[in-house]
Design an enzyme around this catalytic site. Structure first.
Site, PDB file in Angstrom:
ATOM      1  N   CYS A  81       0.723  -1.237   0.079  1.00 10.62           N
ATOM      2  CA  CYS A  81      -0.008  -0.063  -0.066  1.00 10.62           C
ATOM      3  C   CYS A  81       0.971   1.219  -0.209  1.00 10.62           C
ATOM      4  CB  CYS A  81      -0.865   0.099   1.100  1.00 10.62           C
ATOM      5  SG  CYS A  81      -1.503   1.575   1.752  1.00 10.62           S
ATOM      6  N   HIS A 150      -5.965  -6.145   2.863  1.00 12.84           N
ATOM      7  CA  HIS A 150      -4.838  -4.918   3.340  1.00 12.84           C
ATOM      8  C   HIS A 150      -4.381  -4.955   4.705  1.00 12.84           C
ATOM      9  CE1 HIS A 150      -5.366  -2.784  -0.751  1.00 12.84           C
ATOM     10  NE2 HIS A 150      -6.302  -3.625  -0.612  1.00 12.84           N
TER      11      HIS A 150
END
Length: 198
Positions: A81, A150
């Protein structure tokens, strides 16, 4: 065709010094025997995560005129990310409707890696894979679905364990034709069957 993602030169020594300073600023003692080499390992790990492997794009003439969906399901996705530099991991389902040429199947996974090995957001990654295949292969259509977890959501902030984010991108005939689009999603994301136990 040799596919190489343009990247800036990597300075591992500078990255190691920066990693040591970063850890020290967070109060992590790197002088212990177990952590002495951690800044170097961090630098090498991130360099690896940010460097896609070059590959040769292998295509073949579509001599038999195959015109149905070609789909590779559950291609591993490992990226980072760009907002927190924490990993996100999952799978990609990549399909296309062949035009004049067909693609070596392993290259679908290579294309996913090409764009995943850099600081990313999942939405952009999904679109980049679809755009690249549509432009480079010139198929009649392309579809990409990515499902990923995530760690910036599960390990910090909201601590939402087990949440999966799903993104999609479709091009060409799969975007224009509702039936073709529905076929792609049915193949890419099959619904689990409710089987009765004997």
């Amino acid at each position: 065709m040799r596919v190489v993602h343009p990247t800036a030169p990597v300075d591992l020594a500078a990255a190691e010094r920066a990693a040591a300073a970063f850890l020290a600023a967070l109060g992590v003692d790197v002088a212990t025997e177990n952590r002495r080499d951690t800044p170097g390992r961090m630098a090498r790990a991130y360099a690896e995560m940010f460097t896609p492997r070059p590959f040769d794009l292998t295509t073949f003439p579509n001599d038999d005129g195959y015109d149905e969906m070609v789909l590779a399901r559950a291609i591993p996705v490992q990226s980072v990310c760009e907002h927190h530099l924490l990993p996100f991991v999952g799978v990609a389902h990549v399909g296309y409707l062949p035009g004049d040429r067909i693609l070596g199947l392993s290259k679908l996974a290579r294309v996913v890696e090409l764009f995943a090995r850099q600081p990313q957001v999942q939405e952009r990654l999904t679109q980049q894979v679809a755009d690249w295949l549509q432009t480079t292969l010139e198929p009649r259509g392309v579809g990409v679905v990515i499902e990923a977890e995530h760690l910036c959501m599960t390990m910090r902030g909201v601590h939402a364990d087990g949440v999966t984010t799903v993104t999609s991108a479709v091009q060409g005939h799969l975007r224009q034709d509702a039936a073709a689009r529905a076929e792609f999603f049915a193949l890419a994301l099959p619904r689990p069957t409710n089987r009765r136990r004997p």
